[in-house]
Design an enzyme around this catalytic site. Structure first.
Site, PDB file in Angstrom:
ATOM      1  N   CYS A 197     -27.790  41.793   3.272  1.00  0.00           N
ATOM      2  CA  CYS A 197     -27.984  40.531   3.987  1.00  0.00           C
ATOM      3  C   CYS A 197     -27.216  39.422   3.277  1.00  0.00           C
ATOM      4  O   CYS A 197     -26.616  39.637   2.227  1.00  0.00           O
ATOM      5  CB  CYS A 197     -29.466  40.171   4.081  1.00  0.00           C
ATOM      6  SG  CYS A 197     -30.217  39.720   2.514  1.00  0.00           S
TER       7      CYS A 197
ATOM      8  N   CYS B 215     -27.652  38.628  -0.458  1.00  0.00           N
ATOM      9  CA  CYS B 215     -26.991  39.531  -1.412  1.00  0.00           C
ATOM     10  C   CYS B 215     -25.622  38.981  -1.808  1.00  0.00           C
ATOM     11  O   CYS B 215     -25.162  39.168  -2.928  1.00  0.00           O
ATOM     12  CB  CYS B 215     -26.818  40.914  -0.796  1.00  0.00           C
ATOM     13  SG  CYS B 215     -28.347  41.729  -0.310  1.00  0.00           S
TER      14      CYS B 215
ATOM     15  N   ASP C 286      11.403  23.346  11.790  1.00  0.00           N
ATOM     16  CA  ASP C 286      12.763  23.276  11.253  1.00  0.00           C
ATOM     17  C   ASP C 286      13.680  23.792  12.368  1.00  0.00           C
ATOM     18  O   ASP C 286      13.207  24.440  13.311  1.00  0.00           O
ATOM     19  CB  ASP C 286      12.855  24.157  10.012  1.00  0.00           C
ATOM     20  CG  ASP C 286      14.292  24.333   9.547  1.00  0.00           C
ATOM     21  OD1 ASP C 286      14.969  23.312   9.362  1.00  0.00           O
ATOM     22  OD2 ASP C 286      14.719  25.489   9.406  1.00  0.00           O
TER      23      ASP C 286
ATOM     24  N   ASP D 212      11.855  28.450   7.732  1.00  0.00           N
ATOM     25  CA  ASP D 212      12.249  29.777   7.247  1.00  0.00           C
ATOM     26  C   ASP D 212      13.090  29.746   5.981  1.00  0.00           C
ATOM     27  O   ASP D 212      13.286  30.780   5.358  1.00  0.00           O
ATOM     28  CB  ASP D 212      13.044  30.501   8.333  1.00  0.00           C
ATOM     29  CG  ASP D 212      14.477  29.997   8.431  1.00  0.00           C
ATOM     30  OD1 ASP D 212      14.659  28.761   8.424  1.00  0.00           O
ATOM     31  OD2 ASP D 212      15.389  30.819   8.506  1.00  0.00           O
TER      32      ASP D 212
ATOM     33  N   ASP E  76      12.906  24.629   3.154  1.00  0.00           N
ATOM     34  CA  ASP E  76      11.677  24.337   3.900  1.00  0.00           C
ATOM     35  C   ASP E  76      10.425  24.484   3.041  1.00  0.00           C
ATOM     36  O   ASP E  76       9.340  24.088   3.465  1.00  0.00           O
ATOM     37  CB  ASP E  76      11.543  25.278   5.109  1.00  0.00           C
ATOM     38  CG  ASP E  76      12.630  25.054   6.146  1.00  0.00           C
ATOM     39  OD1 ASP E  76      13.059  23.895   6.294  1.00  0.00           O
ATOM     40  OD2 ASP E  76      13.053  26.030   6.788  1.00  0.00           O
TER      41      ASP E  76
END
Length: 774
Positions: free
Chosen positions: A22, A25, A461, A660, A664
């Site tokens: 549960c 825990c 970008d 990418d 960036d």
């Protein structure tokens, strides 16, 4: 396993922990793990029953295992060793993906064994409980049956039979609740099993007194509740069986990814072609791929040609043509051709292994919303036990009988088990992140799954993100006194050392025309401006108009040509030779096929879209018009991208940045959520919160859609889990009894508790069908 592990790099380790039942825990295991020397962070995913830790200097696996066992939970044999190898902490011949296969197989076997044990125990409990339930409850609701039973079997003998059946159920299939719950209660750290154990033993113990020492009870309280105790055990076992099967379906993402790895590879060794296990492939091996085979590792094609199904990473069903120099990815499937390729990334370095790690990290992540849930569940079980005691005392004083007080207290204990609370958040995360992975969206950082749903602007970008990032040289306009071939030779020589796509286009154009290149000296890259070098004694500078101005050169002579090129969405680059403006070179970068649809999809989600680029304003505006961009920021230096994000965020917007390239990385890190195109550079990917593994921009809208659906699903689960307890605990305590004479049976409480957990898991499974934005 007594050694101290010194990690080569900080990478989380995920280890299965047995015995967690549960939400309470979760906090106990996390706290115990956090106190172990060398553990810098710990987090438990209740849905997967796994503990994720970040080890540091001096971390000891044995100390971690001991700490977990001390608070009443167990680490399966060899599980920590496997986890250490998977994370790269223990040097071994086996490789990352092999271990994921081994771990997936082990998890599957353990899951199947656990299901079998649960099923067996449930069947035993059901077979023994059913006649007891029918006889006892049937007598209450159907008078003729009651009279027949009393005449057929003496009441005391019937109680003895009930006692035998209940004893077998409670101390057989139900023993798991006692073995876990009572020690936790005695340690002062009660959890779900404690509630079940106390509730079952209370009903069973009261029935024992009524059976063997009835004179100790008032005459109006001499009832037995054996059927309540056994039905509680049976229903909770049934609920756990359903939950285990549903959770198994929820956690299929990792197993499916691991199954993509080829088991063997055909490599050239010592002049022969031999089949070896994939985990034995090393970088530099030449691998032979035949029609229909799965590619074992990542590499570059040496010769041959084919088409490869890369849908596992791109989500695109159309096979991709592969020839000499093309890259191939492990786990993808070759079609009808054949080729040889050089293995470059093997084991834990392959894209498939990295994808598996990202999915595991996302599934094991703890979202900010989980912190609130943990705080509530931390005191929930002790509060319920206190409420059950209070309920018993109130009804003992005010109620009709002692048995009424016992039944009310037991009902409170059983109905308040916080299983559903513990499952509400992690199960949704597990299914949602798995669905995202199927769409080519990988959440590197868990909180991005929550943050992304609040984004109201996406900033892109341009080069390599909205465009293909592989432009072609279209125009070369030289100044008076410069020959086109000479200029291209010098510029291509310098650009050969550049990583920028524009430079690659210039080099390819020179090669296509058969123009010779020379070895440059004193090469310098000027971020946001361009590059400089010396070639054959000539000082060559290539870059933006800002670079020319920096060199004191007037570019106005090319103004008309540059304006024309920009209107055509062509990017102009200036070249200076020996301190003189020599030429303007134009390259055109085609849009990615899905860019327009991707922007349309984001608009459909109600998002504003912007573009930030270092390119000329007219060029960027032309691109923006073609794809439907709302706002354009052009001629921006790398650090200027961060400033642009600050300006956009000033209005209270939540910003996602998509890029990418290396330049960036600062913007990806600065944005509220950074999204890296998976075909980009490693630096960009490492700076991002989300990675689009296939490079498709459609994944941006998919990621946001999955994020919104997941957080909405979590909200539904939490509403059900907390609302269920808020509504039914008072009913179990007897709030309706004074007015309506309604007392909630512990059996109904057990059924409702089991149903709440199954409902939460079933609701989370709906995320497997989140609609794809296309």
């Amino acid at each position: 396993m007594n050694q101290t592990v010194k990690p080569a790099a900080i990478e989380p380790i995920s280890i299965p922990v047995e015995g967690m039942t549960c939400a309470s825990c979760v906090r106990r295991v996390e706290t115990a793990a956090a106190k172990v020397p060398g553990v810098t962070a710990s987090s438990v995913n209740f849905a997967t029953r796994k503990l994720t830790i970040e080890p540091g200097e001096g971390f000891s696996p044995a100390a971690l295992t001991a700490a977990i066992e001390k608070v009443g939970y167990e680490v399966p044999p060899d599980a920590l060793q496997r986890a250490l190898k998977d994370a790269g902490y223990v040097s071994a011949d086996e490789t990352q993906t092999h271990h994921h296969q081994e771990q997936a197989s082990h998890d599957h076997s353990a899951h199947m064994h656990g299901d079998a044990t649960l099923k067996r125990d449930f069947v035993v409990a059901f077979v023994l409980t059913l006649p007891l339930f029918v006889l006892e409850m049937g007598s209450h609701v159907y008078d003729p049956m009651h009279h027949w039973l009393m005449e057929a079997v003496p009441t005391q003998n019937l109680y003895y039979a009930y006692f035998l059946a209940a004893t077998v159920v409670i101390f057989g299939p139900g023993l798991r609740f006692l073995k876990k719950g009572l020690p936790a209660l005695f340690r002062g750290a009660p959890e779900m099993n404690s509630l079940v154990a106390v509730g079952v033993l209370a009903a069973y113990g009261y029935s024992l007194v009524a059976t063997f020492a009835p004179d100790l009870l008032p005459e109006n309280a001499r009832y037995v509740y054996y059927e309540a105790a056994t039905v509680i055990v049976t229903l909770i076992l049934f609920g756990r069986l359903l939950e285990a099967r549903a959770s198994g379906r929820a956690s299929q993402a990792i197993s499916k990814l691991a199954s993509l790895q080829a088991k063997t590879a055909r490599v050239e060794r010592d002049g022969r072609t031999v089949d070896i296990p994939t985990e034995d492939v090393v970088a530099g091996d030449v691998v032979v791929i035949r029609p229909g085979e799965r590619i074992p590792v990542d590499g570059t094609v040496l010769d041959g040609a084919s088409h490869v199904d890369e849908s596992m990473i791109s989500g695109e069903p159309i096979p991709v043509e592969k020839g000499e120099g093309a890259t191939v990815v492990g786990g993808t499937i070759n079609n009808t051709g054949s080729f040889r390729f050089r293995a470059e990334k093997v084991g834990r370095d392959t894209m498939l292994a990295q994808i598996i790690r990202m999915v595991e990290q996302a599934q094991g992540a703890k979202l900010p919303i989980q912190t609130m849930v943990d705080k509530v569940t931390g005191w929930f079980v002790p509060a319920v036990i206190g409420l059950a005691i209070l309920t018993f005392l109130v009804w003992l004083v005010l109620g009709p009988s002692l048995s009424h007080a016992v039944v009310a207290a037991v009902a409170v204990l059983i109905i308040a088990c916080p299983c559903a609370m513990g499952l509400a958040v992690p199960t949704s995360i597990m299914v949602g992140s798995g669905r995202a992975a199927e769409l080519g969206v990988l959440f590197r950082k868990g909180d991005a799954l929550q943050e992304l749903r609040a984004v109201d602007m996406v900033v892109f970008d341009k080069t390599g993100t909205i465009t293909k990032g592989k432009p072609e040289l279209t125009d070369l306009v030289t100044a008076e006194g410069f020959a086109e071939e000479d200029v291209l030779s010098l510029v291509a020589s310098v650009e050969a050392l550049s990583e920028h796509p524009t430079g690659d286009a210039i080099v390819r154009a020179a090669e296509a025309r058969g123009i010779a290149r020379h070895q440059p000296k004193d090469f310098r890259g000027l971020a946001g401006y361009g590059i400089e070098a010396t070639v054959e004694g000539h000082a060559v500078a290539v870059g933006s108009d800002r670079l020319m101005e920096r060199l004191g050169l007037d570019v106005s002579a090319f103004a008309a040509a540059v304006d024309r090129l920009a209107e055509e969405a062509k990017s102009p680059v200036y070249a200076a030779i020996d301190g003189r403006l020599a030429a303007v070179i134009a390259v055109a970068d085609e849009l990615k096929p899905q860019s327009i649809d991707a922007i349309r999809g984001l608009h459909g989600l109600g998002l504003e879209v912007a573009i930030v680029s270092g390119d000329r304003k007219k060029t960027v505006e032309a691109i923006g018009r073609r794809v439907g961009i709302d706002r354009v920021f052009a001629e921006v230096l790398p650090e200027g991208k961060v400033e642009a994000l600050h300006a956009l965020r000033a209005g209270g917007r939540k910003i996602a940045f998509v890029g990418d390239g290396i330049n960036d990385a600062p913007a990806l890190a600065e944005a509220d959520v950074g999204i890296a195109v998976g075909t980009g550079t490693d630096v960009a990917i490492e700076s991002a919160d989300v990675v689009l593994s296939g490079g498709s921009l459609a994944g941006v809208a998919d990621a946001i859609a999955v994020s919104r659906a997941t957080i909405r699903n979590i909200g539904q689960n939490l509403f059900w889990a907390f609302g269920y307890n808020v509504a039914l605990i008072p009913v179990a305590a007897g709030v309706l009894y004074p007015t309506f004479g309604i007392q909630l049976s512990p059996m109904i409480a057990a059924g409702a508790m089991a149903f709440s957990s199954v409902f939460v898991v079933a609701n989370a499974l709906r995320l497997k069908t989140v609609k794809v934005i296309r």
